[in-house]
Design a protein around this motif. Structure first.
Motif, short mmCIF file in Angstrom:
data_model
loop_
_atom_site.label_atom_id
_atom_site.label_comp_id
_atom_site.label_asym_id
_atom_site.label_seq_id
_atom_site.Cartn_x
_atom_site.Cartn_y
_atom_site.Cartn_z
N SER A 1 11.50 -35.82 -17.89
CA SER A 1 10.43 -36.05 -16.93
C SER A 1 9.60 -34.81 -16.65
CB SER A 1 11.03 -36.55 -15.61
OG SER A 1 11.89 -35.55 -15.06
N ARG A 2 9.90 -33.70 -17.31
CA ARG A 2 9.19 -32.44 -17.09
C ARG A 2 9.30 -31.98 -15.63
NH1 ARG A 2 8.97 -29.77 -21.67
NH2 ARG A 2 7.86 -30.87 -23.34
N ASN A 3 10.39 -32.34 -14.96
CA ASN A 3 10.71 -31.86 -13.61
C ASN A 3 9.64 -32.25 -12.60
OD1 ASN A 3 12.75 -30.55 -12.17
ND2 ASN A 3 11.64 -28.62 -12.09
N ARG A 4 8.99 -33.40 -12.80
CA ARG A 4 7.89 -33.80 -11.93
C ARG A 4 8.36 -34.02 -10.49
NH1 ARG A 4 3.74 -31.96 -14.73
NH2 ARG A 4 3.51 -32.95 -16.77
N GLY A 5 9.51 -34.64 -10.31
CA GLY A 5 9.98 -34.92 -8.96
C GLY A 5 10.24 -33.66 -8.16
N ALA A 6 10.94 -32.70 -8.76
CA ALA A 6 11.25 -31.45 -8.07
C ALA A 6 9.98 -30.65 -7.78
CB ALA A 6 12.22 -30.61 -8.90
N ILE A 7 9.01 -30.70 -8.70
CA ILE A 7 7.75 -29.98 -8.47
C ILE A 7 7.01 -30.59 -7.29
CG2 ILE A 7 5.48 -29.49 -9.46
CD1 ILE A 7 6.83 -29.24 -12.18
#
Length: 485
Positions: A353-359
């Motif tokens: 997910s390319r770390n979208r949630g954490a970003i």
């Protein structure tokens, strides 16, 4: 015959090489173990601090020496509010904890800057079936090198350094708060002692008036209702005296608690207050300049900005985590008598997910931290405004009390002159004296409120003035401090 001997020699050489390799690996493991830090247990006995707390006293030589370095040597039972504040900064356990948290934050910077270590991976295989070979062993050894990409290490260092600033700001803010709280508690004790003395003096003055009134009543020159009213005033004054004595005990306990001392340690203490200059400074600098200086000096702003830097660096770290790290594995393989070198590459979490949630979460947290800075500034502006108005109100109250005292003094002078001329009895001067006593008591109460307003103004400005040598550095342990700066 030659082939067999060659095989035996080759096998013997392989076994010898394997034994040498095992010895080398064992030596490396032994050296690595010797360099490791061993865990040292540190059991905590809560009764130790309690016993030390009950032994604390203002006459302790180490405490007196620590106070003398910054505020002069105190007397046996006569300490200034400045000296008491320095003693509180020396004794308070919460400042020790905040100082330890600051050191822990500094240690976290080193942890954040550490790079991944180089690992070793090995495997051993042996052929147990199939065709006959001269050397059935397969031995492989490779290194494991982890390379962070995307600036993750820089983001961690930025967050850790911002954490140091947060811890330091909290330490400085708490030390300034302790200094102001101690001076306020010392002022409260001085004011309570003065109020108790005034209450006792008023009781004596009322009893004097009551005695004169009884004489006039016996002469049928005074009504019984006036005599009864004075008796009621005496009872109320005695109740106020008891309340004032209660306030003295409460103020002593509050001062002891603020300084982290047992209550008996301040039983005979009579603090000496410095001249209140906080409210007087408003006339020279002006409210606008004072408010602007408070916003710049208050450590709450520095703490909020440091917390925003932490949120900023965490967002930077989450953005960097969308780039995969690179793992390299250079190695060497002995494969049934054949030597080979290898190089393995790996990109963990390449797809996802390319770390979208954490970003997104970190970006929202950064926005919250930015709004918190504005909230802190609004709170400081409101606090400074209230302190300024409190100073103005206390100053006006003191002016009004001065006029009341002047009127009472004129009345007292007229009644004394009339009594000297034989125009009145001793009762009228006694009543005028009582009225003057109450006016002076009201004036002293106004002076005390002005002094408290000055200390509150100092707190709103960010704490006591940081003159060189007058206050200890909160970042330095008082037990290891050797000389004034």
């Amino acid at each position: 015959m030659w082939t067999g001997s060659t095989s035996v020699r080759s096998t013997s050489s392989t076994i010898l090489a394997a034994e040498v390799g095992v010895i080398r690996v064992g030596l490396c493991l032994a050296l690595t173990s010797a360099a490791c830090v061993r865990y040292q247990p540190r059991p905590l006995d809560p009764t130790t601090h309690t016993a030390e707390m009950f032994r604390r006293d203002l006459g302790d030589s180490a405490l007196v020496a620590a106070v003398a370095r910054h505020a002069g040597r105190p007397g046996a039972y006569s300490w200034t509010d400045h000296q008491l504040a320095v003693a509180g900064l020396t004794l308070r356990s919460d400042l020790r904890r905040l100082r330890a948290e600051w050191h822990a934050a500094e240690a976290a910077v080193r942890t954040a800057g550490e790079r991944a270590g180089i690992g070793v991976q090995g495997d051993v295989e042996r052929r147990v079936g199939g065709r006959e070979v001269e050397d059935p062993w397969v031995v492989g050894i490779s290194g494991v090198v982890h390379l962070e990409l995307g600036g993750k290490r820089g983001a961690r260092l930025q967050a850790a350094r911002a954490g140091v600033t947060v811890a330091e700001s909290r330490l400085i803010a708490s030390s300034r708060a302790v200094a102001v709280e101690t001076r306020l508690a010392a002022a409260a004790l001085v004011h309570a002692l003065a109020d108790a003395a005034d209450a006792s003096e008023e009781v004596r003055a009322l009893e004097k008036v009551h005695g004169l009134e009884r004489t006039r009543f016996a002469e049928a020159a005074l009504d019984a209702s006036e005599l009864a009213r004075t008796g009621t005033e005496i009872q109320n004054a005695r109740l106020a005296q008891a309340e004032a004595e209660h306030a003295v005990l409460t103020a002593r306990a509050a001062l002891a608690a603020t300084m982290a001392l047992p209550a008996p340690a301040v039983d005979s203490l009579v603090p000496v207050l410095g001249p209140p200059s906080g409210c007087g400074s408003l006339d020279s600098i002006g409210p606008a300049t004072f408010t602007a200086g408070a916003v710049q000096r208050r450590t709450e702003v520095a703490t909020a900005l440091a917390e925003y830097a932490v949120a900023e660096s965490r967002l930077r770290l989450e953005v960097a985590r969308q780039f995969p790290d690179l793992e390299l594995g250079p190695g060497f393989v002995w494969d049934e008598g054949v030597h080979r070198w290898t190089l393995a590459l790996a990109l963990p979490a390449l797809l996802g997910s390319r770390n979208r949630g954490a970003i997104t979460e970190a970006d929202a947290a950064r926005g919250v931290a930015g709004l918190h800075v504005a909230e802190v500034q609004d709170s400081i502006l409101a606090d400074a405004g209230m302190a300024i108005q409190d100073c103005r109100g206390a100053s006006l109250e003191l002016v009004a009390a001065d006029s009341v005292v002047a009127a009472a003094e004129r009345l007292d002078r007229r009644e004394r002159e009339a009594y000297a001329r034989g125009e009145t009895s001793r009762l009228e001067p006694a009543r005028a004296e009582l009225q003057l006593l109450r006016a002076r008591r009201a004036r002293r109460a106004a002076e005390r409120r002005l002094a408290r307003a000055s200390l509150e103004l100092e707190r709103a400005a960010g704490g006591p003035p940081s003159a060189d040598g007058q206050w200890p550095d909160p970042r330095q342990d008082p037990s290891t401090e050797a000389s004034p700066r």
